[in-house]
Design a protein around this motif. Structure first.
Motif, PDB file in Angstrom:
ATOM      1  N   ILE A  72      28.168 109.064  69.164  1.00 45.52           N
ATOM      2  CA  ILE A  72      27.320 108.104  68.452  1.00 45.52           C
ATOM      3  C   ILE A  72      25.919 108.093  69.046  1.00 45.52           C
ATOM      4  CG2 ILE A  72      26.975 105.640  67.993  1.00 45.52           C
ATOM      5  CD1 ILE A  72      30.047 105.366  67.929  1.00 45.52           C
ATOM      6  N   LEU A  73      25.853 108.118  70.380  1.00 39.22           N
ATOM      7  CA  LEU A  73      24.560 108.048  71.066  1.00 39.22           C
ATOM      8  C   LEU A  73      23.670 109.236  70.747  1.00 39.22           C
ATOM      9  CD1 LEU A  73      23.270 106.102  73.197  1.00 39.22           C
ATOM     10  CD2 LEU A  73      23.991 107.728  74.925  1.00 39.22           C
ATOM     11  N   LEU A  74      24.285 110.392  70.574  1.00 38.58           N
ATOM     12  CA  LEU A  74      23.515 111.617  70.361  1.00 38.58           C
ATOM     13  C   LEU A  74      23.216 111.897  68.893  1.00 38.58           C
ATOM     14  CD1 LEU A  74      25.295 113.870  73.014  1.00 38.58           C
ATOM     15  CD2 LEU A  74      23.045 112.807  73.203  1.00 38.58           C
ATOM     16  N   THR A  75      23.584 110.963  68.023  1.00 35.14           N
ATOM     17  CA  THR A  75      23.237 111.093  66.614  1.00 35.14           C
ATOM     18  C   THR A  75      22.047 110.203  66.307  1.00 35.14           C
ATOM     19  OG1 THR A  75      24.773 109.333  65.959  1.00 35.14           O
ATOM     20  CG2 THR A  75      25.620 111.592  65.954  1.00 35.14           C
ATOM     21  N   ASP A  76      21.602 110.241  65.081  1.00 34.21           N
ATOM     22  CA  ASP A  76      20.494 109.397  64.641  1.00 34.21           C
ATOM     23  C   ASP A  76      20.869 107.937  64.860  1.00 34.21           C
ATOM     24  OD1 ASP A  76      18.521 107.996  63.359  1.00 34.21           O
ATOM     25  OD2 ASP A  76      18.621 109.127  61.489  1.00 34.21           O
ATOM     26  N   SER A  77      20.066 107.225  65.669  1.00 33.81           N
ATOM     27  CA  SER A  77      20.399 105.841  66.023  1.00 33.81           C
ATOM     28  C   SER A  77      20.469 104.932  64.797  1.00 33.81           C
ATOM     29  CB  SER A  77      19.377 105.290  67.021  1.00 33.81           C
ATOM     30  OG  SER A  77      18.070 105.305  66.470  1.00 33.81           O
ATOM     31  N   SER A  78      19.789 105.287  63.731  1.00 33.94           N
ATOM     32  CA  SER A  78      19.816 104.455  62.525  1.00 33.94           C
ATOM     33  C   SER A  78      21.167 104.509  61.836  1.00 33.94           C
ATOM     34  CB  SER A  78      18.725 104.899  61.545  1.00 33.94           C
ATOM     35  OG  SER A  78      18.979 106.214  61.066  1.00 33.94           O
ATOM     36  N   LYS A  79      21.984 105.521  62.204  1.00 32.92           N
ATOM     37  CA  LYS A  79      23.292 105.685  61.572  1.00 32.92           C
ATOM     38  C   LYS A  79      24.421 105.185  62.464  1.00 32.92           C
ATOM     39  CE  LYS A  79      21.757 109.767  58.984  1.00 32.92           C
ATOM     40  NZ  LYS A  79      21.968 111.213  58.743  1.00 32.92           N
ATOM     41  N   MET A  80      24.078 104.515  63.564  1.00 35.61           N
ATOM     42  CA  MET A  80      25.111 104.046  64.489  1.00 35.61           C
ATOM     43  C   MET A  80      26.004 102.998  63.816  1.00 35.61           C
ATOM     44  SD  MET A  80      23.301 103.514  68.191  1.00 35.61           S
ATOM     45  CE  MET A  80      22.729 104.891  69.191  1.00 35.61           C
ATOM     46  N   PRO A  81      27.334 103.194  63.822  1.00 34.59           N
ATOM     47  CA  PRO A  81      28.228 102.163  63.296  1.00 34.59           C
ATOM     48  C   PRO A  81      28.210 100.951  64.211  1.00 34.59           C
ATOM     49  CG  PRO A  81      29.483 103.895  64.367  1.00 34.59           C
ATOM     50  CD  PRO A  81      28.043 104.357  64.338  1.00 34.59           C
ATOM     51  N   ALA A  82      28.399  99.782  63.647  1.00 34.48           N
ATOM     52  CA  ALA A  82      28.339  98.563  64.463  1.00 34.48           C
ATOM     53  C   ALA A  82      29.491  98.497  65.456  1.00 34.48           C
ATOM     54  CB  ALA A  82      28.346  97.340  63.552  1.00 34.48           C
ATOM     55  N   ARG A  83      30.700  98.739  64.979  1.00 37.43           N
ATOM     56  CA  ARG A  83      31.871  98.625  65.845  1.00 37.43           C
ATOM     57  C   ARG A  83      32.868  99.738  65.518  1.00 37.43           C
ATOM     58  NH1 ARG A  83      31.811  93.621  68.374  1.00 37.43           N
ATOM     59  NH2 ARG A  83      30.411  92.104  67.436  1.00 37.43           N
ATOM     60  N   THR A  84      33.392 100.389  66.546  1.00 37.23           N
ATOM     61  CA  THR A  84      34.363 101.462  66.368  1.00 37.23           C
ATOM     62  C   THR A  84      35.564 101.196  67.261  1.00 37.23           C
ATOM     63  OG1 THR A  84      32.595 103.066  65.921  1.00 37.23           O
ATOM     64  CG2 THR A  84      34.761 103.943  66.500  1.00 37.23           C
ATOM     65  N   ALA A  85      36.723 100.964  66.649  1.00 36.39           N
ATOM     66  CA  ALA A  85      37.959 100.740  67.403  1.00 36.39           C
ATOM     67  C   ALA A  85      38.723 102.060  67.509  1.00 36.39           C
ATOM     68  CB  ALA A  85      38.813  99.684  66.709  1.00 36.39           C
ATOM     69  N   ILE A  86      39.110 102.421  68.727  1.00 37.37           N
ATOM     70  CA  ILE A  86      39.841 103.661  68.988  1.00 37.37           C
ATOM     71  C   ILE A  86      41.324 103.341  69.184  1.00 37.37           C
ATOM     72  CG2 ILE A  86      40.042 105.681  70.467  1.00 37.37           C
ATOM     73  CD1 ILE A  86      37.392 105.547  68.954  1.00 37.37           C
TER      74      ILE A  86
ATOM     75  N   ALA B 147      34.046  97.603  75.564  1.00 39.35           N
ATOM     76  CA  ALA B 147      33.581  96.219  75.458  1.00 39.35           C
ATOM     77  C   ALA B 147      32.924  96.081  74.094  1.00 39.35           C
ATOM     78  CB  ALA B 147      32.595  95.882  76.576  1.00 39.35           C
ATOM     79  N   GLN B 148      32.482  94.844  73.792  1.00 39.71           N
ATOM     80  CA  GLN B 148      31.787  94.602  72.529  1.00 39.71           C
ATOM     81  C   GLN B 148      30.523  93.799  72.798  1.00 39.71           C
ATOM     82  OE1 GLN B 148      34.260  93.422  69.099  1.00 39.71           O
ATOM     83  NE2 GLN B 148      36.073  93.779  70.370  1.00 39.71           N
ATOM     84  N   ASP B 149      29.446  94.212  72.151  1.00 42.56           N
ATOM     85  CA  ASP B 149      28.189  93.490  72.251  1.00 42.56           C
ATOM     86  C   ASP B 149      28.367  92.120  71.597  1.00 42.56           C
ATOM     87  OD1 ASP B 149      25.499  92.683  72.330  1.00 42.56           O
ATOM     88  OD2 ASP B 149      25.082  93.688  70.419  1.00 42.56           O
ATOM     89  N   ARG B 150      28.146  91.070  72.381  1.00 46.02           N
ATOM     90  CA  ARG B 150      28.368  89.719  71.875  1.00 46.02           C
ATOM     91  C   ARG B 150      27.499  89.420  70.643  1.00 46.02           C
ATOM     92  NH1 ARG B 150      30.584  85.758  74.932  1.00 46.02           N
ATOM     93  NH2 ARG B 150      29.946  86.856  76.836  1.00 46.02           N
ATOM     94  N   ALA B 151      26.259  89.930  70.675  1.00 49.79           N
ATOM     95  CA  ALA B 151      25.329  89.661  69.578  1.00 49.79           C
ATOM     96  C   ALA B 151      25.612  90.509  68.345  1.00 49.79           C
ATOM     97  CB  ALA B 151      23.900  89.895  70.048  1.00 49.79           C
ATOM     98  N   GLY B 152      26.359  91.593  68.531  1.00 49.94           N
ATOM     99  CA  GLY B 152      26.689  92.456  67.407  1.00 49.94           C
ATOM    100  C   GLY B 152      25.557  93.331  66.925  1.00 49.94           C
ATOM    101  N   THR B 153      24.538  93.519  67.769  1.00 47.64           N
ATOM    102  CA  THR B 153      23.381  94.336  67.365  1.00 47.64           C
ATOM    103  C   THR B 153      23.408  95.737  67.951  1.00 47.64           C
ATOM    104  OG1 THR B 153      22.083  93.447  69.217  1.00 47.64           O
ATOM    105  CG2 THR B 153      21.930  92.282  67.109  1.00 47.64           C
ATOM    106  N   VAL B 154      24.285  95.980  68.926  1.00 47.05           N
ATOM    107  CA  VAL B 154      24.400  97.289  69.577  1.00 47.05           C
ATOM    108  C   VAL B 154      25.751  97.901  69.216  1.00 47.05           C
ATOM    109  CG1 VAL B 154      24.508  98.487  71.804  1.00 47.05           C
ATOM    110  CG2 VAL B 154      22.895  96.608  71.483  1.00 47.05           C
ATOM    111  N   ALA B 155      25.764  99.179  68.915  1.00 46.12           N
ATOM    112  CA  ALA B 155      27.017  99.866  68.587  1.00 46.12           C
ATOM    113  C   ALA B 155      28.017  99.712  69.728  1.00 46.12           C
ATOM    114  CB  ALA B 155      26.743 101.349  68.323  1.00 46.12           C
ATOM    115  N   SER B 156      29.258  99.409  69.389  1.00 43.93           N
ATOM    116  CA  SER B 156      30.298  99.185  70.391  1.00 43.93           C
ATOM    117  C   SER B 156      31.526 100.031  70.085  1.00 43.93           C
ATOM    118  CB  SER B 156      30.703  97.708  70.423  1.00 43.93           C
ATOM    119  OG  SER B 156      29.610  96.858  70.729  1.00 43.93           O
ATOM    120  N   VAL B 157      32.098 100.634  71.132  1.00 43.24           N
ATOM    121  CA  VAL B 157      33.328 101.426  71.011  1.00 43.24           C
ATOM    122  C   VAL B 157      34.348 100.798  71.951  1.00 43.24           C
ATOM    123  CG1 VAL B 157      34.377 103.695  71.250  1.00 43.24           C
ATOM    124  CG2 VAL B 157      31.989 103.502  70.516  1.00 43.24           C
ATOM    125  N   PHE B 158      35.520 100.475  71.425  1.00 46.10           N
ATOM    126  CA  PHE B 158      36.491  99.706  72.206  1.00 46.10           C
ATOM    127  C   PHE B 158      37.906 100.047  71.747  1.00 46.10           C
ATOM    128  CE2 PHE B 158      34.670  97.405  68.675  1.00 46.10           C
ATOM    129  CZ  PHE B 158      35.781  97.016  67.936  1.00 46.10           C
TER     130      PHE B 158
END
Length: 346
Positions: A315-329, A155-166
């Motif tokens: 992503i979750l287990l890395t430094d949260s400051s380095k989380m990519p915004a969106r990751t498409a697989i 899914a994708q965070d509608r607000a775009g503030t949480v890292a999303s993998v989809f």
């Protein structure tokens, strides 16, 4: 001899058995780096742990450290879904490999249940939360998850503030259509899984991939070859019959999901035709209860459930400051027998 069930050994007893201090036992069990515990002492401690059946108190450890070795997994219906459950499988495998465990709750989109699940996970001081969806959509992440690292998956965070993998829906739609183009088809239809005005990323992306593949191949965009359904077998049946009734019918159909493709098979059968031989069909999902068992087996695009879950945990287990915004697989094309070379027109 190991202790009998019900007799809980203590760290003091482990220390006494190994002939070391309680502090040394703690250093060994917590694998503290930079200590002067030699290998022989470490082996004596671990032997005592095994003999006494000692188990660490994970809850007490989390109280001391402020963090547990648990990762929350909150979803709508992932755990109970026959195919999206692979998201949970992928998360569990990666968690285990990294010394963590998954604490999972399906909320069935009930706000009270979701709130209770959040309370539980925060009280257990989970390292972070995977917020998952059974299907690819835009989600509103609960405000309380701002307190801990969170990754949205499938899914994708509608607000775009949480890292999303989809899933890379456009890439999957492109791969499906390109496969039909490479088989020589030029009249390629698409039956989408949602109305044109829907904001669901799945149908939007798959249609965009279909159009891109046609453009790249220099084939015209014939709007008469595009239909919109709701992703159910009945729509696949009805809309395929409509397409085949056109004055210049398609020789191939890209269906937005496997259930729609199943309906397309039924439409062909009702006309005395066969998938692959008379009209090539490609689906999407690689639904394990559908795609392999159609006759012929359905060529389809596989959703990368386990890969998405693994990437989310990475992503979750890395430094949260380095989380990519969106990751498409990327999605993979699974070839079976429903696609054949296009026949030459007479």
């Amino acid at each position: 001899m190991a202790r009998k069930a019900g007799n809980t050994a203590t760290m003091w007893q482990v220390a006494d058995r190994a002939g070391v201090s309680q502090a040394t036992v703690s250093l060994v069990l917590n694998n503290v780096g930079g200590t002067r515990v030699n290998d022989a002492t470490r082996e004596r401690v671990m032997a005592a742990v095994e003999e006494l059946g000692y188990r660490t108190n994970a809850f007490a450890k989390s109280l001391r450290s402020g963090e547990s070795e648990m990762i929350g997994f909150i979803s709508d219906e992932v755990a109970s879904s026959p195919f999206a459950g692979r998201l949970l499988k992928g998360a569990q495998h990666h968690a285990w490999e990294t010394g963590n465990v998954i604490l999972s709750v399906d909320t069935f989109n009930e706000p009270d249940l979701e709130a209770a699940a959040l309370d539980m996970m925060l009280s257990y001081r989970v390292k972070g939360v995977v917020y998952a969806s059974m299907y690819h959509r835009l989600v509103d992440v609960p405000d309380r998850l701002s307190e801990i690292p969170t990754v949205v998956v499938n899914a994708q965070d509608r607000a775009g503030t949480v890292a999303s993998v989809f899933p890379n829906e456009e890439g999957g739609g492109y791969a499906a259509t390109r496969h039909l183009v490479e088989a020589g088809h030029s009249r390629i239809a698409m039956i989408n899984i949602q109305p044109p005005g829907s904001d669901l990323p799945a149908g939007i992306g798959r249609l965009a991939g279909y159009r891109r593949a046609l453009d790249e191949a220099g084939l015209p965009q014939d709007e008469a070859l595009i239909r919109s359904g709701d992703g159910v077998v009945e729509d696949g049946l009805a809309l395929t019959l409509e397409l085949l009734a056109e004055s210049d019918p398609p020789t191939a159909i890209f269906c937005g999901n496997d259930r729609t493709a199943w309906g397309a098979y039924r439409a062909l059968e009702s006309l005395g035709l066969r998938a692959g031989r008379d009209c090539s069909i490609v689906g999407f999902d690689n639904h394990e209860m559908v795609a392999p068992f159609l006759d012929p087996g359905l060529t389809t695009v596989e959703l990368p459930y386990e890969a998405m879950a693994r990437r989310a945990l990475e992503i979750l287990l890395t430094d949260s400051s380095k989380m990519p915004a969106r990751t498409a697989i990327d999605c993979s094309l699974i070839q079976r027998g429903s696609v054949a070379r296009a026949r030459k027109r007479t």
